[in-house]
Design an enzyme around this catalytic site. Structure first.
Site, PDB file in Angstrom:
ATOM      1  N   ARG A   1       0.826  -1.226   0.000  1.00  0.00           N
ATOM      2  CA  ARG A   1       0.000   0.000   0.000  1.00  0.00           C
ATOM      3  C   ARG A   1       0.853   1.267   0.000  1.00  0.00           C
ATOM      4  O   ARG A   1       0.575   2.226  -0.710  1.00  0.00           O
ATOM      5  CB  ARG A   1      -0.898   0.024   1.231  1.00  0.00           C
ATOM      6  CG  ARG A   1      -1.964  -1.040   1.246  1.00  0.00           C
ATOM      7  CD  ARG A   1      -2.799  -0.865   2.507  1.00  0.00           C
ATOM      8  NE  ARG A   1      -3.803  -1.881   2.657  1.00  0.00           N
ATOM      9  CZ  ARG A   1      -3.599  -3.035   3.301  1.00  0.00           C
ATOM     10  NH1 ARG A   1      -2.418  -3.301   3.839  1.00  0.00           N
ATOM     11  NH2 ARG A   1      -4.574  -3.919   3.424  1.00  0.00           N
ATOM     12  N   ILE A   2       1.913   1.276   0.821  1.00  0.00           N
ATOM     13  CA  ILE A   2       2.727   2.491   0.936  1.00  0.00           C
ATOM     14  C   ILE A   2       3.520   2.726  -0.353  1.00  0.00           C
ATOM     15  O   ILE A   2       3.552   3.836  -0.894  1.00  0.00           O
ATOM     16  CB  ILE A   2       3.675   2.404   2.158  1.00  0.00           C
ATOM     17  CG1 ILE A   2       2.856   2.281   3.445  1.00  0.00           C
ATOM     18  CG2 ILE A   2       4.592   3.624   2.220  1.00  0.00           C
ATOM     19  CD1 ILE A   2       3.686   2.025   4.694  1.00  0.00           C
TER      20      ILE A   2
ATOM     21  N   ASP B   1       9.267  -5.775  -6.384  1.00  0.00           N
ATOM     22  CA  ASP B   1       8.633  -6.502  -5.279  1.00  0.00           C
ATOM     23  C   ASP B   1       8.612  -7.969  -5.662  1.00  0.00           C
ATOM     24  O   ASP B   1       8.548  -8.289  -6.851  1.00  0.00           O
ATOM     25  CB  ASP B   1       7.188  -6.005  -5.054  1.00  0.00           C
ATOM     26  CG  ASP B   1       6.702  -6.337  -3.647  1.00  0.00           C
ATOM     27  OD1 ASP B   1       6.841  -7.495  -3.213  1.00  0.00           O
ATOM     28  OD2 ASP B   1       6.192  -5.430  -2.970  1.00  0.00           O
TER      29      ASP B   1
ATOM     30  N   ALA C   1      11.008   3.084   6.300  1.00  0.00           N
ATOM     31  CA  ALA C   1      10.450   1.763   6.601  1.00  0.00           C
ATOM     32  C   ALA C   1      11.000   1.209   7.923  1.00  0.00           C
ATOM     33  O   ALA C   1      10.365   1.376   8.977  1.00  0.00           O
ATOM     34  CB  ALA C   1      10.721   0.818   5.439  1.00  0.00           C
ATOM     35  N   ARG C   2      12.170   0.579   7.869  1.00  0.00           N
ATOM     36  CA  ARG C   2      12.776   0.032   9.075  1.00  0.00           C
ATOM     37  C   ARG C   2      14.271   0.322   9.058  1.00  0.00           C
ATOM     38  O   ARG C   2      14.951   0.110   8.042  1.00  0.00           O
ATOM     39  CB  ARG C   2      12.544  -1.489   9.164  1.00  0.00           C
ATOM     40  CG  ARG C   2      11.159  -1.870   9.657  1.00  0.00           C
ATOM     41  CD  ARG C   2      10.937  -1.436  11.120  1.00  0.00           C
ATOM     42  NE  ARG C   2       9.613  -1.726  11.635  1.00  0.00           N
ATOM     43  CZ  ARG C   2       8.610  -0.854  11.721  1.00  0.00           C
ATOM     44  NH1 ARG C   2       8.755   0.377  11.320  1.00  0.00           N
ATOM     45  NH2 ARG C   2       7.452  -1.218  12.252  1.00  0.00           N
TER      46      ARG C   2
ATOM     47  N   ASP D   1      14.252   8.439   8.064  1.00  0.00           N
ATOM     48  CA  ASP D   1      13.256   8.679   9.112  1.00  0.00           C
ATOM     49  C   ASP D   1      13.272   7.542  10.128  1.00  0.00           C
ATOM     50  O   ASP D   1      12.550   7.578  11.114  1.00  0.00           O
ATOM     51  CB  ASP D   1      11.855   8.815   8.487  1.00  0.00           C
ATOM     52  CG  ASP D   1      10.809   9.184   9.518  1.00  0.00           C
ATOM     53  OD1 ASP D   1      11.036  10.158  10.266  1.00  0.00           O
ATOM     54  OD2 ASP D   1       9.776   8.487   9.611  1.00  0.00           O
TER      55      ASP D   1
ATOM     56  N   GLU E   1      17.437   3.220  16.733  1.00  0.00           N
ATOM     57  CA  GLU E   1      16.549   4.324  17.129  1.00  0.00           C
ATOM     58  C   GLU E   1      15.808   4.082  18.445  1.00  0.00           C
ATOM     59  O   GLU E   1      15.375   5.045  19.094  1.00  0.00           O
ATOM     60  CB  GLU E   1      15.523   4.601  16.026  1.00  0.00           C
ATOM     61  CG  GLU E   1      14.455   3.514  15.872  1.00  0.00           C
ATOM     62  CD  GLU E   1      13.466   3.827  14.760  1.00  0.00           C
ATOM     63  OE1 GLU E   1      13.885   3.928  13.602  1.00  0.00           O
ATOM     64  OE2 GLU E   1      12.265   3.969  15.070  1.00  0.00           O
TER      65      GLU E   1
ATOM     66  N   HIS F   1      11.458   9.114  13.074  1.00  0.00           N
ATOM     67  CA  HIS F   1      10.345   8.197  12.789  1.00  0.00           C
ATOM     68  C   HIS F   1       9.003   8.936  12.835  1.00  0.00           C
ATOM     69  O   HIS F   1       8.073   8.538  13.556  1.00  0.00           O
ATOM     70  CB  HIS F   1      10.347   7.037  13.794  1.00  0.00           C
ATOM     71  CG  HIS F   1       9.786   5.761  13.238  1.00  0.00           C
ATOM     72  ND1 HIS F   1      10.305   4.520  13.525  1.00  0.00           N
ATOM     73  CD2 HIS F   1       8.748   5.524  12.400  1.00  0.00           C
ATOM     74  CE1 HIS F   1       9.612   3.584  12.898  1.00  0.00           C
ATOM     75  NE2 HIS F   1       8.657   4.174  12.201  1.00  0.00           N
TER      76      HIS F   1
END
Ligand code: COI
Length: 332
Positions: free
Chosen positions: A154-155, A174, A233-234, A258, A263, A295
């Site tokens: 979705r993102i 993907d 994302a991560r 981000d 973190e 984040h």
């Protein structure tokens, strides 16, 4: 039905309270995180809702089982800090909020990129010092670039739409192909090709697991010179030291981060009066070629409201029907 919601921030409270009134269901709001100690507050409740970045300790689920609580609803999407084995052992079902606002994250990807392309961090720092000169901060235009979107969930799909709107050429990778994007011929065959052909790589995939990074010195060597990496994302998708070195050496132009591999305990904390011991993060913060934020891509009124209410709706569905559309498959 009585629910208890852990790790609730001030900005989430009003949405939970409104939901509670509208649905006539008691929700106890707890600001503490869910730990083996605080889980004791859940005695007598029917379901636990939570959000935190710290790992959920296995002992929490033994206590939940003892109290007869068999559903944990998360207010966020990521489930990488949840020990599935402990949930299964205690017959606890898990739900998340898979889509609180894909647009929030996608918009942030482009927000960070535009700031970097126009060297805003450096320009703002200069203007703060009353240095109003243009050079050396000449900008680059997004409409001239190829943006590689890693992950077309979705993102990723929301990001593709936005980047196309800016006139960029968009390619994507993907494992699972979306039929619409497939028709548009947007997919490249593998990640290597995406990295090789993109001026900007924006990551929209989950963590690859401990020790597996997507962006590291080896993959950076494959990337175009002057390319940009965006990570909303991560943090553990990137070896940040390798990325910093690549930007410092001039191989890459810069990055929008981000999220960060270390973190937890740092982001969303005020450390302004403390000694800062993370050298890599310190260098990243100081570099004008890194847009580093704590984040916040998800942090919009729409997303926060959805996280608060969708998690509660999922809990109600689980308790009333034994399942919900947001239930996570914990595997065998
Ligand atoms: C998630 O939903 O998993 C996120 O990464 C956002 C989080 C900081 C609430």
């Amino acid at each position: 039905m009585k629910l208890i919601d852990f790790g609730v921030r001030e900005d989430e409270k009003k949405y939970i309270e409104e939901w509670s009134t509208e649905n006539n269901i008691e929700v106890k709001i707890v600001s503490d995180l869910l730990t083996p100690e605080t889980v004791q507050l859940a005695k007598g409740y029917d379901g636990i809702v939570a959000y935190q970045q710290l790992p959920y300790d296995e002992k929490i689920f033994d206590v939940m089982n003892e109290y007869g609580i068999h559903v944990l609803s998360l207010r966020n999407v990521g489930v990488d800090n949840v020990p599935f084995a402990a949930l299964k052992r205690n017959q606890i079902r898990l739900t998340n909020v898979p889509s609180y606002s894909p647009e929030a994250i996608a918009e942030y990807s482009v927000t960070g990129l535009m700031a970097l392309l126009r060297n805003l961090k450096h320009m703002i720092r200069k203007v703060d010092q009353h240095d109003f000169r243009w050079a050396p901060d000449i900008g680059r235009e997004l409409n001239q670039l190829t943006v590689g979107v890693a992950g077309t969930g979705r993102i990723g799909r929301a990001a593709i739409k936005i980047y196309q709107g800016f006139g960029a050429k968009v390619i994507a990778y993907d494992k699972f192909h979306n039929p619409e994007l497939e028709k548009e011929g947007m997919y490249v065959d593998d990640l290597d090709t995406l990295l090789k052909e993109s001026d900007v790589v924006t990551l929209h995939i989950p963590s690859l697991g401990k020790g597996h990074t997507l962006i590291n010195s080896k993959s950076i060597a494959e990337m175009k010179d002057n390319a940009i990496v965006i990570n909303t994302a991560r943090g553990d998708l990137i070896n940040t030291k390798d990325l910093y070195d690549a930007v410092a050496s001039g191989k890459l132009y810069g990055a929008v981060l981000d999220v960060y591999e270390k973190e937890v305990g740092v982001f969303n904390s005020d450390l302004s009066d403390q000694e800062f011991s993370d050298e890599v993060l310190d260098k990243v913060i100081k570099s004008p070629r890194f847009i580093l934020t704590p984040h916040i891509a998800f942090y919009t009124t729409k997303a926060v409201k959805n996280m608060a209410t969708v998690s509660l709706n999922a809990m109600v569905s689980e308790l009333n029907t034994g399942t919900s559309e947001n239930e996570i498959d914990l595997g065998k």
